[in-house]
Design a protein around this motif. Structure first.
Motif, PDB file in Angstrom:
ATOM      1  N   ARG A   8       0.841  -1.181   0.000  1.00 29.08           N
ATOM      2  CA  ARG A   8       0.000   0.000   0.000  1.00 29.08           C
ATOM      3  C   ARG A   8       0.881   1.236   0.000  1.00 29.08           C
ATOM      4  N   PRO A   9       0.358   2.334  -0.519  1.00 28.22           N
ATOM      5  CA  PRO A   9       1.171   3.546  -0.550  1.00 28.22           C
ATOM      6  C   PRO A   9       1.471   4.032   0.858  1.00 28.22           C
ATOM      7  N   PRO A  10       2.604   4.693   1.055  1.00 26.73           N
ATOM      8  CA  PRO A  10       2.975   5.140   2.397  1.00 26.73           C
ATOM      9  C   PRO A  10       2.030   6.185   2.970  1.00 26.73           C
ATOM     10  N   GLU A  11       1.239   6.843   2.124  1.00 31.98           N
ATOM     11  CA  GLU A  11       0.312   7.859   2.610  1.00 31.98           C
ATOM     12  C   GLU A  11      -0.851   7.259   3.391  1.00 31.98           C
ATOM     13  N   VAL A  12      -1.087   5.963   3.252  1.00 33.56           N
ATOM     14  CA  VAL A  12      -2.190   5.296   3.922  1.00 33.56           C
ATOM     15  C   VAL A  12      -1.644   4.610   5.178  1.00 33.56           C
ATOM     16  N   SER A  13      -2.178   4.994   6.328  1.00 28.88           N
ATOM     17  CA  SER A  13      -1.708   4.427   7.591  1.00 28.88           C
ATOM     18  C   SER A  13      -2.219   2.998   7.771  1.00 28.88           C
ATOM     19  N   ASP A  14      -1.685   2.317   8.768  1.00 27.57           N
ATOM     20  CA  ASP A  14      -2.152   0.964   9.067  1.00 27.57           C
ATOM     21  C   ASP A  14      -3.631   0.977   9.421  1.00 27.57           C
ATOM     22  N   GLN A  15      -4.055   1.945  10.211  1.00 25.89           N
ATOM     23  CA  GLN A  15      -5.474   2.035  10.574  1.00 25.89           C
ATOM     24  C   GLN A  15      -6.334   2.279   9.346  1.00 25.89           C
ATOM     25  N   GLN A  16      -5.877   3.136   8.456  1.00 29.37           N
ATOM     26  CA  GLN A  16      -6.627   3.394   7.231  1.00 29.37           C
ATOM     27  C   GLN A  16      -6.693   2.144   6.358  1.00 29.37           C
ATOM     28  N   GLU A  45     -14.584  11.005   7.609  1.00 28.69           N
ATOM     29  CA  GLU A  45     -13.669  12.060   7.152  1.00 28.69           C
ATOM     30  C   GLU A  45     -12.707  11.518   6.101  1.00 28.69           C
ATOM     31  N   TRP A  46     -12.125  10.340   6.351  1.00 30.26           N
ATOM     32  CA  TRP A  46     -11.225   9.726   5.372  1.00 30.26           C
ATOM     33  C   TRP A  46     -11.949   9.478   4.056  1.00 30.26           C
ATOM     34  N   CYS A  47     -13.159   8.931   4.142  1.00 31.61           N
ATOM     35  CA  CYS A  47     -13.921   8.593   2.934  1.00 31.61           C
ATOM     36  C   CYS A  47     -14.286   9.826   2.108  1.00 31.61           C
ATOM     37  N   ASN A  48     -14.505  10.932   2.773  1.00 30.24           N
ATOM     38  CA  ASN A  48     -14.973  12.132   2.082  1.00 30.24           C
ATOM     39  C   ASN A  48     -13.872  13.114   1.700  1.00 30.24           C
ATOM     40  N   HIS A  49     -12.733  13.088   2.423  1.00 27.54           N
ATOM     41  CA  HIS A  49     -11.762  14.163   2.222  1.00 27.54           C
ATOM     42  C   HIS A  49     -10.305  13.737   2.075  1.00 27.54           C
ATOM     43  N   ASN A  50      -9.960  12.491   2.349  1.00 28.47           N
ATOM     44  CA  ASN A  50      -8.559  12.070   2.301  1.00 28.47           C
ATOM     45  C   ASN A  50      -8.276  11.432   0.942  1.00 28.47           C
ATOM     46  N   ILE A  51      -7.564  12.162   0.102  1.00 27.55           N
ATOM     47  CA  ILE A  51      -7.343  11.734  -1.287  1.00 27.55           C
ATOM     48  C   ILE A  51      -6.618  10.390  -1.367  1.00 27.55           C
ATOM     49  N   ALA A  52      -5.591  10.192  -0.542  1.00 27.42           N
ATOM     50  CA  ALA A  52      -4.845   8.924  -0.570  1.00 27.42           C
ATOM     51  C   ALA A  52      -5.755   7.770  -0.156  1.00 27.42           C
ATOM     52  N   PHE A  53      -6.578   7.974   0.857  1.00 28.26           N
ATOM     53  CA  PHE A  53      -7.511   6.948   1.333  1.00 28.26           C
ATOM     54  C   PHE A  53      -8.512   6.607   0.227  1.00 28.26           C
ATOM     55  N   ILE A  54      -9.085   7.631  -0.379  1.00 23.09           N
ATOM     56  CA  ILE A  54     -10.083   7.429  -1.432  1.00 23.09           C
ATOM     57  C   ILE A  54      -9.471   6.685  -2.621  1.00 23.09           C
ATOM     58  N   ALA A  55      -8.268   7.089  -3.016  1.00 19.25           N
ATOM     59  CA  ALA A  55      -7.608   6.436  -4.155  1.00 19.25           C
ATOM     60  C   ALA A  55      -7.315   4.970  -3.858  1.00 19.25           C
ATOM     61  N   GLU A  56      -6.822   4.694  -2.654  1.00 20.10           N
ATOM     62  CA  GLU A  56      -6.511   3.304  -2.293  1.00 20.10           C
ATOM     63  C   GLU A  56      -7.777   2.461  -2.199  1.00 20.10           C
ATOM     64  N   ARG A  57      -8.843   3.027  -1.610  1.00 20.03           N
ATOM     65  CA  ARG A  57     -10.115   2.298  -1.524  1.00 20.03           C
ATOM     66  C   ARG A  57     -10.644   1.988  -2.913  1.00 20.03           C
ATOM     67  N   ASN A  58     -10.590   2.963  -3.804  1.00 21.22           N
ATOM     68  CA  ASN A  58     -11.065   2.744  -5.171  1.00 21.22           C
ATOM     69  C   ASN A  58     -10.236   1.692  -5.894  1.00 21.22           C
ATOM     70  N   GLN A  59      -8.920   1.718  -5.703  1.00 21.96           N
ATOM     71  CA  GLN A  59      -8.046   0.728  -6.338  1.00 21.96           C
ATOM     72  C   GLN A  59      -8.354  -0.676  -5.832  1.00 21.96           C
ATOM     73  N   ARG A  60      -8.548  -0.805  -4.529  1.00 25.87           N
ATOM     74  CA  ARG A  60      -8.857  -2.137  -3.979  1.00 25.87           C
ATOM     75  C   ARG A  60     -10.216  -2.631  -4.443  1.00 25.87           C
ATOM     76  N   ARG A  61     -11.178  -1.714  -4.576  1.00 26.16           N
ATOM     77  CA  ARG A  61     -12.488  -2.107  -5.117  1.00 26.16           C
ATOM     78  C   ARG A  61     -12.332  -2.612  -6.545  1.00 26.16           C
ATOM     79  N   LEU A  62     -11.575  -1.871  -7.346  1.00 25.42           N
ATOM     80  CA  LEU A  62     -11.344  -2.263  -8.736  1.00 25.42           C
ATOM     81  C   LEU A  62     -10.664  -3.627  -8.797  1.00 25.42           C
ATOM     82  N   ASP A  63      -9.631  -3.815  -7.989  1.00 21.16           N
ATOM     83  CA  ASP A  63      -8.923  -5.096  -7.960  1.00 21.16           C
ATOM     84  C   ASP A  63      -9.873  -6.227  -7.583  1.00 21.16           C
TER      85      ASP A  63
END
Length: 72
Positions: A8-16, A45-63
């Motif tokens: 995962r990208p370093p911008e996404v924390s373990d909790q994220q 907040e992460w889902c609505n405003h954190n670009i790295a979180f949103i990008a990673e979530r979208n990538q995992r959904r796509l995968d």
């Protein structure tokens, strides 16, 4: 589990990352927050405003969708 699930990208924390896994698996934001050890408002907040979180979530959904399509 795919390679992208393990890296995962370093911008996404373990909790994220934990919250993303839960959300992609169908959990609610409350359930994802409980698994990640944070408040539901934090996940919102992460889902609505954190670009790295949103990008990673979208990538995992796509995968996940691509993997499901390959199984068919």
């Amino acid at each position: 589990m795919t390679e992208s699930d393990q890296i995962r990208p370093p911008e996404v924390s373990d909790q994220q990352s934990i919250a993303i896994d839960a959300l992609v698996s169908g959990a609610t934001q409350q359930e994802a927050a409980e698994k990640a050890g944070v408040q539901r408002t934090t996940v919102t907040e992460w889902c609505n405003h954190n670009i790295a979180f949103i990008a990673e979530r979208n990538q995992r959904r796509l995968d996940r969708h691509e993997a499901a399509g390959e199984q068919l």
